[in-house]
Design an enzyme around this catalytic site. Structure first.
Site, PDB file in Angstrom:
ATOM      1  N   ASN A 209       0.849  -1.193   0.000  1.00 45.87           N
ATOM      2  CA  ASN A 209       0.000   0.000   0.000  1.00 45.87           C
ATOM      3  C   ASN A 209       0.883   1.240   0.000  1.00 45.87           C
ATOM      4  O   ASN A 209       2.108   1.151  -0.093  1.00 45.87           O
ATOM      5  CB  ASN A 209      -0.945  -0.007   1.209  1.00 45.87           C
ATOM      6  CG  ASN A 209      -0.190  -0.173   2.513  1.00 45.87           C
ATOM      7  OD1 ASN A 209       0.636   0.656   2.876  1.00 45.87           O
ATOM      8  ND2 ASN A 209      -0.470  -1.264   3.228  1.00 45.87           N
ATOM      9  N   LEU A 307      -3.612  -6.122  15.361  1.00 52.11           N
ATOM     10  CA  LEU A 307      -4.220  -5.292  16.394  1.00 52.11           C
ATOM     11  C   LEU A 307      -5.261  -6.076  17.185  1.00 52.11           C
ATOM     12  O   LEU A 307      -5.306  -5.994  18.420  1.00 52.11           O
ATOM     13  CB  LEU A 307      -4.852  -4.052  15.755  1.00 52.11           C
ATOM     14  CG  LEU A 307      -5.444  -3.021  16.708  1.00 52.11           C
ATOM     15  CD1 LEU A 307      -4.378  -2.483  17.655  1.00 52.11           C
ATOM     16  CD2 LEU A 307      -6.094  -1.876  15.930  1.00 52.11           C
TER      17      LEU A 307
END
Length: 435
Positions: A209, A307
């Site tokens: 990305n 996460l």
């Protein structure tokens, strides 16, 4: 605030030397014992008498001009210094520092001192971006030299770009911050993840990305400056490692998860700023794929959610997540915070000018389980990082020992210019009110 501190100011030859006079004046007024060393080139732009008048101290220029037989001047200054500041620092002086050259009073003193060094570069934009200069600055950063980045604007040579010396007020603030007893993370251990991950398709192709890693690196620098022991787990990036920070470079999402998990139990804070790829190719081809038709289908499988994994097993750690969105920022941010059991969630709309990937600024909204904590205006990523780190430190402290509002304010949380005004603008917006 600087009473009793000796600041040695090195002034190099450049038109920006006149700003060094204003800096020395501010330091003297703040109580510092200011000692100025000028290069011979600097004396072509501004006289030594100017600095002598401002500091009430003799100005050193010549290595062999020994005025006091009891000491050797450059060693005496090197030993006296609590901090050495080079402003303006030319490309030439930065090169000397990087390669350990000592052929004048300033470079000799810099080589002899064990005091911390702060450098404020000033030069033509093309010089500042020259690979040799960049390499020299990176070497100095790795050795712990602090930099006050130059500003962008009209340069004396006629060019417009980055290279003008930071304003005296900014350099003074950095010096004052250095001496200020301000270390809310002293003794704490911090992980910061940064950059994008790379998911290989074959030896020459991959999925990634646009993340530059700048926000994560700014967080690592801020946490280290506030006293923490920082481990920066980073995807591939060309960014220099902040001084005093340990960097571990990883490639894929699975690599990053492994490195984070190996250290998680001993950490006090985790700032999960990396833009981790959500999916990876189901099969990584050992050889380059050849064109076989008009279309190509690649099967993707879901990557582990780092996460969410950290949130599920969290014990004493304070967990800060990040969300890059293009719409419904508040809705998606709060959902992510709750699903992944974060203590804070920092979200930005990357479609906004000044908030996207690769920029030096950001526009963020910070959430906890009650909703919006703060909507920050456009700020440098370093300023955003310091706000976030301070907020996390104060929240964790408050959770351990109940703190009054005054104590939280004293920790520096919320002291962001323009942030309060920006939040007040949106108090009537239903999407910004607390749940």
């Amino acid at each position: 605030m600087l009473t009793g501190k000796t600041v040695v100011v090195g002034v190099c030859g450049g038109i920006a030397a006149y700003k060094a006079a204003a800096l020395c004046s501010k330091l003297s007024q703040a109580g510092a014992d200011v000692r100025v060393i000028m290069t011979r080139s600097a004396a072509q732009f501004i006289t030594p008498l100017t600095f002598q008048s401002l500091t009430r101290k003799p100005v050193a220029i010549d290595t062999f001009d020994e005025k006091d037989a009891a000491v050797i001047s450059h060693i005496d200054l090197a030993d006296r210094a609590d901090l050495v500041v080079v402003a303006p620092a030319t490309a030439n002086m930065i090169g000397k520092m990087a390669h350990g050259l000592a052929d004048d009073m300033l470079s000799t003193t810099l080589l002899a001192t064990t005091a911390p060094v702060m450098v404020a570069p000033a030069m033509n934009v093309h010089m500042y971006t020259h690979p040799a200069v960049i390499d020299n600055m990176n070497k100095l950063r790795e050795r712990g030299v602090r930099f006050v980045e130059p500003g962008t604007g009209q340069l004396a040579c006629g060019y417009v770009g980055q290279g003008r010396l930071a304003e005296p007020e900014e350099i003074f603030d950095r010096i004052a911050a250095f001496f200020k007893a301000d270390a809310p993370l002293q003794g704490k251990r911090v992980i910061v993840t940064a950059g994008g991950t790379v998911e290989r398709i074959d030896p020459v192709r991959y999925i990634t990305n646009d993340s530059s890693g700048k926000m994560g690196y700014a967080l690592a620098e801020a946490a280290q400056a506030l006293g923490a022991s920082v481990t920066l787990i980073s995807g591939p990036t060309a960014l220099p490692v902040p001084a005093g920070v340990e960097r571990i470079t990883v490639i894929s999402a699975e690599d990053m998860l492994q490195e984070v998990m190996a250290r998680y139990d001993t950490m006090d804070f985790v700032f999960k700023a990396a833009a981790v790829a959500d999916y990876r190719p189901a099969q990584q081809r050992p050889q380059k794929m050849k064109k076989t038709g008009e279309t190509l289908t690649i099967d993707l499988v879901k990557n582990p959610d780092i996460l969410q994994t950290l949130g599920k097993i969290k014990k004493h750690q304070f967990l800060v997540g990040f969300a890059a969105e293009t719409e419904k920022v508040d809705e998606y941010a709060l959902d992510k915070l709750i699903r992944k059991n974060c203590d804070l969630l920092v979200a930005n709309n990357v479609s906004l000018e000044g908030a996207g990937f690769g920029t030096d600024t950001n526009i963020v909204r910070v959430f906890d389980r009650d909703g919006l904590v703060e909507a920050l205006p456009v700020m440098s990523k370093r300023e955003v990082a310091e706000y976030i780190v301070r907020l996390a430190a104060s929240r964790k402290q408050a959770a351990a020992i109940p703190a009054s509002t005054e104590n939280v304010e004293a920790a520096g949380v919320g002291q962001v210019p323009g942030a309060k005004e920006h939040q007040e603008e949106h108090q009537g917006d239903a999407s910004c009110t607390q749940r």
